[in-house]
Design a protein around this motif. Sequence first.
Motif, PDB file in Angstrom:
ATOM      1  N   ASN A   1      -1.044   4.655 -16.341  1.00  0.00           N
ATOM      2  CA  ASN A   1      -2.240   5.452 -16.513  1.00  0.00           C
ATOM      3  C   ASN A   1      -2.746   5.762 -15.123  1.00  0.00           C
ATOM      4  O   ASN A   1      -3.230   4.901 -14.404  1.00  0.00           O
ATOM      5  N   ARG A   2      -2.588   7.007 -14.733  1.00  0.00           N
ATOM      6  CA  ARG A   2      -2.915   7.390 -13.358  1.00  0.00           C
ATOM      7  C   ARG A   2      -4.406   7.588 -13.141  1.00  0.00           C
ATOM      8  O   ARG A   2      -4.853   7.843 -12.045  1.00  0.00           O
ATOM      9  N   THR A   3      -5.181   7.501 -14.216  1.00  0.00           N
ATOM     10  CA  THR A   3      -6.613   7.775 -14.073  1.00  0.00           C
ATOM     11  C   THR A   3      -7.426   6.498 -13.891  1.00  0.00           C
ATOM     12  O   THR A   3      -8.630   6.555 -13.740  1.00  0.00           O
TER      13      THR A   3
ATOM     14  N   PHE B   1      -1.538  -5.779  -9.878  1.00  0.00           N
ATOM     15  CA  PHE B   1      -2.583  -4.795 -10.126  1.00  0.00           C
ATOM     16  C   PHE B   1      -2.551  -3.758  -9.025  1.00  0.00           C
ATOM     17  O   PHE B   1      -2.205  -4.055  -7.871  1.00  0.00           O
ATOM     18  N   GLU B   2      -2.919  -2.552  -9.387  1.00  0.00           N
ATOM     19  CA  GLU B   2      -2.903  -1.463  -8.416  1.00  0.00           C
ATOM     20  C   GLU B   2      -4.325  -0.929  -8.288  1.00  0.00           C
ATOM     21  O   GLU B   2      -4.873  -0.389  -9.238  1.00  0.00           O
ATOM     22  N   PHE B   3      -4.903  -1.095  -7.110  1.00  0.00           N
ATOM     23  CA  PHE B   3      -6.264  -0.603  -6.858  1.00  0.00           C
ATOM     24  C   PHE B   3      -6.127   0.802  -6.281  1.00  0.00           C
ATOM     25  O   PHE B   3      -5.685   0.980  -5.161  1.00  0.00           O
TER      26      PHE B   3
ATOM     27  N   LYS C   1      -4.838   5.789  -1.161  1.00  0.00           N
ATOM     28  CA  LYS C   1      -3.920   4.739  -0.731  1.00  0.00           C
ATOM     29  C   LYS C   1      -3.953   3.702  -1.842  1.00  0.00           C
ATOM     30  O   LYS C   1      -4.905   2.936  -1.947  1.00  0.00           O
ATOM     31  N   HIS C   2      -2.961   3.753  -2.704  1.00  0.00           N
ATOM     32  CA  HIS C   2      -2.941   2.772  -3.783  1.00  0.00           C
ATOM     33  C   HIS C   2      -2.566   1.414  -3.205  1.00  0.00           C
ATOM     34  O   HIS C   2      -1.523   1.283  -2.580  1.00  0.00           O
ATOM     35  N   VAL C   3      -3.439   0.446  -3.412  1.00  0.00           N
ATOM     36  CA  VAL C   3      -3.128  -0.884  -2.899  1.00  0.00           C
ATOM     37  C   VAL C   3      -2.666  -1.765  -4.057  1.00  0.00           C
ATOM     38  O   VAL C   3      -3.444  -2.123  -4.933  1.00  0.00           O
TER      39      VAL C   3
ATOM     40  N   PRO D   1       0.818  -1.220   0.000  1.00  0.00           N
ATOM     41  CA  PRO D   1       0.000   0.000   0.000  1.00  0.00           C
ATOM     42  C   PRO D   1       0.854   1.274   0.000  1.00  0.00           C
ATOM     43  O   PRO D   1       1.777   1.408   0.795  1.00  0.00           O
ATOM     44  N   GLU D   2       0.532   2.186  -0.909  1.00  0.00           N
ATOM     45  CA  GLU D   2       1.227   3.480  -0.938  1.00  0.00           C
ATOM     46  C   GLU D   2       0.340   4.486  -0.211  1.00  0.00           C
ATOM     47  O   GLU D   2      -0.787   4.715  -0.596  1.00  0.00           O
ATOM     48  N   GLN D   3       0.869   5.067   0.837  1.00  0.00           N
ATOM     49  CA  GLN D   3       0.074   5.946   1.704  1.00  0.00           C
ATOM     50  C   GLN D   3       0.364   7.414   1.421  1.00  0.00           C
ATOM     51  O   GLN D   3       1.509   7.847   1.496  1.00  0.00           O
TER      52      GLN D   3
HETATM   53 MG    MG Z   1       1.380   3.516  -7.417  1.00  0.00          MG
END
Ligand code: MG
Length: 723
Positions: free
Chosen positions: A461-463, A473-475, A346-348, A219-221
């Motif tokens: 793709n940040r959108t 995968f990044e949620f 928070k990208h998980v 997770p990115e916080q």
């Molecule tokens: Mg990320």
Amino acid sequence: SPRLSAIAAVTGYKTNTPAMDFSETPMQDLFCANVFSKKVMQERLPKPVYKSLVKTIESGEKLDPTVADAVASAMKDWALSKGATHYAHVFYPLTGATAEKHDSFLSPDGEGGSIAEFSGSQLIQGEPDGSSFPTGGIRQTFEARGYTIWDVTSPAYILENPNGTTLCIPTAFVSWTGEALDKKTPVLRSMQALNKQAQRILKLFGHDDGAFVASTAGPEQEYFLIDRHFYFARPDLVNAGRTLFGAKPPKGQEFDDHYFGAIPERVLAFMLESERELFKLGIPVKTRHNEVAPGQYEIAPMFESANLATDHQQLLMTTLKRLAEKHGMTCLMHEKPFAGVNGSGKHVNWSLGSRSQGNLLDPGDTPHENAQFLVFCAAVIRAVYKYQGLLRAVVATASNDHRLGANEAPPAIMSVFLGDQLTDVFEQIKAGGANSSIAKGTLTVGVDVLPPLPKDAGDRNRTSPFAFTGNRFEFRAVGSNQSIAGPLVAMNTIIAESVDYCATQLEAATDGTPESLHSAIQVLLTEIMNECSSVVFNGDGYSDAWHTEAAKLGLLNMKSTPDALPYLQTPEVAELFQKYGVLSGRELESRLETYLEQYCMSINVEAKLTYNMAKTMIFPAAIRYQNELAATCTNLKMLGYDFDTDTLDEMTSLVKQLQDNVTLLQKKMDDAVGGGLIEHAKHCGEVVLPAMNAVREVADELEGIVADDIWPLPKYQEMLFIK
Ligand code: MG
Ligand code: ADP
């Protein structure tokens, strides 16, 4: 004014934390220094006990309860050697927070002395008085018994405090009837479910070593830091975590000069100390940088097994908050503390893998490995397509509503980003149809090797709310303030269901030869892409065109929490969770109820705050200034000057509007709402929230007119830029 004294205090800030000498204890010696790690266990436990415990931790085997006494005794000795006086069962109630119940190790020995005691049963089970945690109707207060149960897979650790240290034991929290009252239990169950199904696919590919397939999470916080003096001068921040008033600053984030810029010294000192603390706790933090908005930062640890990552994420949040305080700042984790400025998510990052097979979402180098990768990848696509609603529901909170769908975070429409190359691969498979002959422009599973897929930031793709980023995968729709447990439970379970579906199809269609398996996969993937490819979208998720297109494709677009949460009531969700043993019907209902209640409570608190602040802070400032203007006008008139009263007129009209809007807000808050919780939530979101916004609009306009020395609340530019 409190605002001006806050500014004075901030600009006069002197650090009171002594500089740290990093050469004294190098970083690598710190890692896990406060963790009852495998290494410590190996040193301190009898060999058979150690072996049995590791089996449970690594392969998910049932815990042998007879080892508990030995483990408890070793844990106690280790903790005492670290100066611990107490132990605490740590658990994770549905509020999303972390709860602890502390007990002393010491018991009186009857002779006026005391002995340190900690038994196996105290390690395994605790009974906190958790009667005031939300349970969504599972537990009445009169049957308040809830138990905490040791989670062997998440190591115990020492929490240091200048005045004593505590041994912390991560636990699951269940009712006396065995129902999950917490966020951890379903994570563990969903991991079991995913493992079971993933094993079937691995077996088809000849990998039946049985090594536990764990879901992994990184997770990115994102968070904001502001000076504490500003924080305490803002009742809205203190009580709601976000500013309910505040005009846009003349300089916002348009220059992008904060993004990846140099980190201010005071913030860096905070980061260095936090990272050191996190390292001691075995949390592998890796990256730090400034984020897009001024005052916004990000921290990301290396990924770990989902359960551990979830506990570590909770610990990371409390550690950041605690240490920010020490450095004279407040760490804001709210998804949207400042309107008009980017919010925090928070990208998980999610994947699945085992010790022997590695990451199962890593495309391989051989056609055979690729085939396996494609099956898992297609299973994820199918899962997102089939359970879009669930993925939306698990990120639905009052605070995340301010972020999702704004032009800075993924839209509320769930879609999958695959990148051009992988999309092309799946398109070819889709076009290849059911026959496995190599037609032009098609790719044959088990024959062709995938082109190496880009893993760099170029193909990003940040959108997109759900993006493939090379090997995971990044949620991205998860909120910064949320526990990652809910999103992980959803991902693990929907993907378990999809993997189950794939395994069942493949098992039926293959005769055990690689050829038959590969042609079965070809058929399966074609079918999945025919059914589900509308969820694949590589374009700009923020654009209006996508919203129109998504509606045409029949994708769900649930804009707010009251729209999204009721999705948990659909039969397909109940069936899903029941089938895989993750949540019973009652457990699921209790979550819906709890989250709806939390939504209503958040909005109600904000509404009351809006009302109070408008009445007691903004209105008085406005009339003081109005009075000043009126006095000036009277004086000038007496002296015979001829002039316009534009500013006074404007003030008078705004003051009137403010009063009207405040009265209206009060009315809406008092509205009698019939029906159940869903109706209440809808009323909060559709009636109360707009009434609050109307008050804010006028107040923010007043902020631009009222004399600066009278304005009571720290302004955006001050909070965001002065440190
Ligand atoms: Mg990320
Ligand atoms: P970015 O901001 O470019 O997305 P970061 O380096 O900030 O990248 O974060 C990437 C996150 O993804 C890290 O936490 C990393 O450990 C995690 N990650 C990498 N591989 C996996 C994996 N197999 N499973 C889960 N998470 C992973």
